[in-house]
Design an enzyme around this catalytic site. Structure first.
Site, mmCIF file in Angstrom:
data_model
loop_
_atom_site.group_PDB
_atom_site.id
_atom_site.type_symbol
_atom_site.label_atom_id
_atom_site.label_comp_id
_atom_site.label_asym_id
_atom_site.label_seq_id
_atom_site.Cartn_x
_atom_site.Cartn_y
_atom_site.Cartn_z
ATOM 1 N N ASP A 79 5.424 -4.699 11.721
ATOM 2 C CA ASP A 79 3.993 -4.678 11.970
ATOM 3 C C ASP A 79 3.654 -5.501 13.203
ATOM 4 O O ASP A 79 4.463 -6.303 13.676
ATOM 5 C CB ASP A 79 3.199 -5.198 10.760
ATOM 6 C CG ASP A 79 3.878 -6.340 10.018
ATOM 7 O OD1 ASP A 79 4.544 -7.167 10.680
ATOM 8 O OD2 ASP A 79 3.758 -6.412 8.797
ATOM 9 N N HIS A 147 1.520 -7.470 -1.011
ATOM 10 C CA HIS A 147 1.680 -6.415 -0.003
ATOM 11 C C HIS A 147 3.126 -6.338 0.496
ATOM 12 O O HIS A 147 3.873 -7.315 0.445
ATOM 13 C CB HIS A 147 0.690 -6.597 1.159
ATOM 14 C CG HIS A 147 0.921 -7.777 2.048
ATOM 15 N ND1 HIS A 147 -0.095 -8.582 2.486
ATOM 16 C CD2 HIS A 147 2.048 -8.297 2.627
ATOM 17 C CE1 HIS A 147 0.381 -9.513 3.282
ATOM 18 N NE2 HIS A 147 1.684 -9.368 3.383
ATOM 19 N N GLU A 152 -1.644 -2.867 1.850
ATOM 20 C CA GLU A 152 -2.442 -3.771 1.032
ATOM 21 C C GLU A 152 -2.727 -3.226 -0.371
ATOM 22 O O GLU A 152 -2.738 -2.004 -0.593
ATOM 23 C CB GLU A 152 -3.773 -4.049 1.732
ATOM 24 C CG GLU A 152 -3.646 -4.671 3.122
ATOM 25 C CD GLU A 152 -3.321 -6.162 3.067
ATOM 26 O OE1 GLU A 152 -2.689 -6.625 2.112
ATOM 27 O OE2 GLU A 152 -3.722 -6.876 4.018
#
Length: 261
Positions: A79, A147, A152
């Site tokens: 990410d 998560h 999420e």
């Protein structure tokens, strides 16, 4: 009930509990080295996804003590924030560069680059790179709210057809980044990030999950003792026989363990 130096299954997931964060990190490093080594022997190269963050430091530091043919390894990460420069202290690109790229000199590091332009186009570009060949190993953690990457609670899609997408961070995830010392306050945390999806993370031939520290104990208890649903994205690990979870005494302290192991 406290369990130490034990290995057992929760659903299809293999769980290891170690006496300390350092012991769990060392065990995970040995496991990663064996997995990467086997991929290089069998296929000539390895493709590995590596998580960032404080919880992964013991594992990554332990990699320096194991034998890995880094010159045959391509590294991806999970990410990156939208609107954050690659040299920002909290940038995940910077974390990977400093802790993996510089430390181990892998053959290639593929970075998520939201600042290239259109974030949706960047998701497509990175997904194409991930899909070029099978992934051999995903090395990840679990967030304080359960998560995986930035998938999420309540929004994570276990059957997502996409492998990378723009995700809005929950207040809990933004607060975790502050508590870990990456930002001065929640308002300073970017509200969105590009994240690999859960199907992408779990597509690897092997998945290892390293989760130390007491602050992760509630999420681990929910992931292992609760139902499998997206209120705790990490619960999906119960259904994956190619995954192995490395815990320490603190992170495992709230789990309702079986009577025998």
């Amino acid at each position: 009930m406290t369990i130490s130096d034990s290995t057992f299954a929760v659903g299809e997931l293999t769980v290891e509990v170690h006496p300390s964060e350092q012991a769990a990190g060392s065990a995970a490093a040995d496991f990663a080295a064996a997995t990467i080594g086997a991929a290089v022997r069998d296929r000539g190269a390895a493709r590995v996804v590596v998580a960032t963050g404080n919880s992964q430091l013991a594992f990554v530091h332990a990699l320096a003590g194991v034998d890995i043919p880094w010159d045959r390894v391509t590294v991806f990460h999970m990410d990156e924030y939208l609107g954050l420069d690659a040299d920002h202290p909290a940038s995940f690109r910077r974390w990977i560069r400093e802790n993996v790229g510089i430390s181990f000199s892998p053959a290639r590091v593929e970075y998520i680059q939201p600042d290239r332009g259109d974030p949706e186009a960047e998701c497509g570009r990175y997904e194409a790179l991930l899909r070029e060949a099978p992934l051999d190993l995903t090395c990840m953690g679990v967030g304080e709210n359960g998560h995986l990457a930035f998938n999420e609670p309540g929004a994570a899609d276990f059957a997502d057809e996409r492998w990378a997408r723009v995700i809005e961070l929950t207040p809990e995830s933004r607060r975790q980044q502050v508590n870990e010392g990456h930002f001065p306050d929640p308002q300073s945390v970017p509200p969105a990030a590009i994240s690999l999806t859960i199907p992408a993370l779990l597509s690897s031939r092997t998945v290892q999950v390293v989760v130390p520290e007491l602050r992760k104990a509630p999420a681990i208890a929910r992931a292992l003792n609760g139902p499998v649903d997206n209120s705790c994205p990490a619960s999906i690990l119960q259904r994956h026989g190619h995954a192995r979870l490395f815990l320490d005494q603190q992170s495992s302290s709230q789990v309702a363990w079986p009577a025998t192991t």
